[in-house]
Design a protein around this motif. Sequence first.
Motif, PDB file in Angstrom:
ATOM      1  N   PHE A   1      -7.786   7.955 -10.567  1.00  0.00           N
ATOM      2  CA  PHE A   1      -7.156   6.622 -10.565  1.00  0.00           C
ATOM      3  C   PHE A   1      -6.018   6.565 -11.589  1.00  0.00           C
ATOM      4  O   PHE A   1      -4.917   6.107 -11.287  1.00  0.00           O
ATOM      5  N   SER A   2      -6.283   7.047 -12.788  1.00  0.00           N
ATOM      6  CA  SER A   2      -5.285   7.040 -13.857  1.00  0.00           C
ATOM      7  C   SER A   2      -4.066   7.877 -13.482  1.00  0.00           C
ATOM      8  O   SER A   2      -2.927   7.478 -13.740  1.00  0.00           O
ATOM      9  N   ALA A   3      -4.294   9.028 -12.846  1.00  0.00           N
ATOM     10  CA  ALA A   3      -3.191   9.910 -12.446  1.00  0.00           C
ATOM     11  C   ALA A   3      -2.302   9.226 -11.403  1.00  0.00           C
ATOM     12  O   ALA A   3      -1.070   9.284 -11.490  1.00  0.00           O
ATOM     13  N   PHE A   4      -2.935   8.565 -10.421  1.00  0.00           N
ATOM     14  CA  PHE A   4      -2.168   7.870  -9.378  1.00  0.00           C
ATOM     15  C   PHE A   4      -1.354   6.715  -9.958  1.00  0.00           C
ATOM     16  O   PHE A   4      -0.193   6.516  -9.600  1.00  0.00           O
TER      17      PHE A   4
ATOM     18  N   GLY B   1      -0.567  -2.074   1.833  1.00  0.00           N
ATOM     19  CA  GLY B   1      -1.901  -2.672   1.708  1.00  0.00           C
ATOM     20  C   GLY B   1      -2.987  -1.622   1.606  1.00  0.00           C
ATOM     21  O   GLY B   1      -3.910  -1.740   0.792  1.00  0.00           O
ATOM     22  N   LEU B   2      -2.869  -0.566   2.423  1.00  0.00           N
ATOM     23  CA  LEU B   2      -3.865   0.511   2.414  1.00  0.00           C
ATOM     24  C   LEU B   2      -3.850   1.257   1.082  1.00  0.00           C
ATOM     25  O   LEU B   2      -4.913   1.514   0.490  1.00  0.00           O
TER      26      LEU B   2
ATOM     27  N   LEU C   1      -6.466   2.575  -3.896  1.00  0.00           N
ATOM     28  CA  LEU C   1      -6.272   2.875  -5.320  1.00  0.00           C
ATOM     29  C   LEU C   1      -7.095   1.923  -6.195  1.00  0.00           C
ATOM     30  O   LEU C   1      -7.775   2.361  -7.133  1.00  0.00           O
ATOM     31  N   SER C   2      -7.057   0.635  -5.872  1.00  0.00           N
ATOM     32  CA  SER C   2      -7.790  -0.362  -6.657  1.00  0.00           C
ATOM     33  C   SER C   2      -9.303  -0.175  -6.507  1.00  0.00           C
ATOM     34  O   SER C   2     -10.050  -0.333  -7.478  1.00  0.00           O
TER      35      SER C   2
ATOM     36  N   LEU D   1      -9.737  -7.645  -7.648  1.00  0.00           N
ATOM     37  CA  LEU D   1      -8.744  -8.607  -7.157  1.00  0.00           C
ATOM     38  C   LEU D   1      -7.622  -7.890  -6.401  1.00  0.00           C
ATOM     39  O   LEU D   1      -7.183  -8.348  -5.336  1.00  0.00           O
ATOM     40  N   PHE D   2      -7.166  -6.756  -6.944  1.00  0.00           N
ATOM     41  CA  PHE D   2      -6.102  -6.005  -6.273  1.00  0.00           C
ATOM     42  C   PHE D   2      -6.598  -5.361  -4.977  1.00  0.00           C
ATOM     43  O   PHE D   2      -5.817  -5.176  -4.040  1.00  0.00           O
ATOM     44  N   THR D   3      -7.895  -5.014  -4.929  1.00  0.00           N
ATOM     45  CA  THR D   3      -8.472  -4.488  -3.683  1.00  0.00           C
ATOM     46  C   THR D   3      -8.410  -5.545  -2.588  1.00  0.00           C
ATOM     47  O   THR D   3      -8.019  -5.265  -1.452  1.00  0.00           O
TER      48      THR D   3
END
Length: 263
Positions: free
Chosen positions: A92-95, A67-68, A73-74, A25-27
């Motif tokens: 992903f967790s680190a970001f 947006g990018l 990230l998502s 959804l976030f993507t």
Amino acid sequence: SGNTRQFRNWSDYILKYLLITSNLLFTVLGLVTLVVGLWGLINKESFAQEKISGIGTDPMLLFMFLGLILALLSLMGCVGALRENMCLLRTFSAFVLVLLVVQVLAVVVLYSLQGQIENYLRSGMLAAMVRYQDDLDLRFIIDEIQTGLQCCGADTYRDWGINVYFNCSAPGVQACGVPPSCCIDPLENGTVWNSQCGVGAQQLDEFSAQSVIFLGGCLGSISRWINQHSGVIVMVVIILLGVQILTLFITDRLLKILANCIL
């Protein structure tokens, strides 16, 4: 990476697909934001040779950047959970952790600089008023603020004298005027936008001007709006931070499951 048989109970499946769904959804949200920013730049012909030098200050560029970042990230979290890829999930967790820390620091800084924020807002609004006719984005933002909050200028309607076209020494018809978004009734006959309704408003005293334009400055209106909606603002901030913390916990749980399966 592995396969779904690594998960031993239904709660682990729920965590995995919850992470996949939320990131998907976030993507989509990130891609929509990216497209809106790109559309804004193209629509205003910001890539044209004569305008390309000013693209760095275009608000639509911020939409594209946010947006990018959100989409990438998502997507990383979505693919990492779907493929059960520990490398992607760790990245992903680190970001997310870095973003969370930055947001918490931003909240702390904003809270500690409460007294100075009004000065920054005043400087920003006056700078935007100077470029009112030259930047369509700034004009749209100022018009929306003045119409929505029923205000005019930063502290008073006479602040519009800072603009070269509305200054009383200007040669044009707009001299000593204010934008139509300052007008109490900017629509002529209720339908047509009357661009001349604020002409000469700066020359009027407050008693005469109050029947034509909004007298109060927007900084006071913004301050009152924030005070009136402070509970909602705090709740939104808590929810946003909570979603990110929950995402970190779910990702950490999946990483521990995958690590145990490898061992």
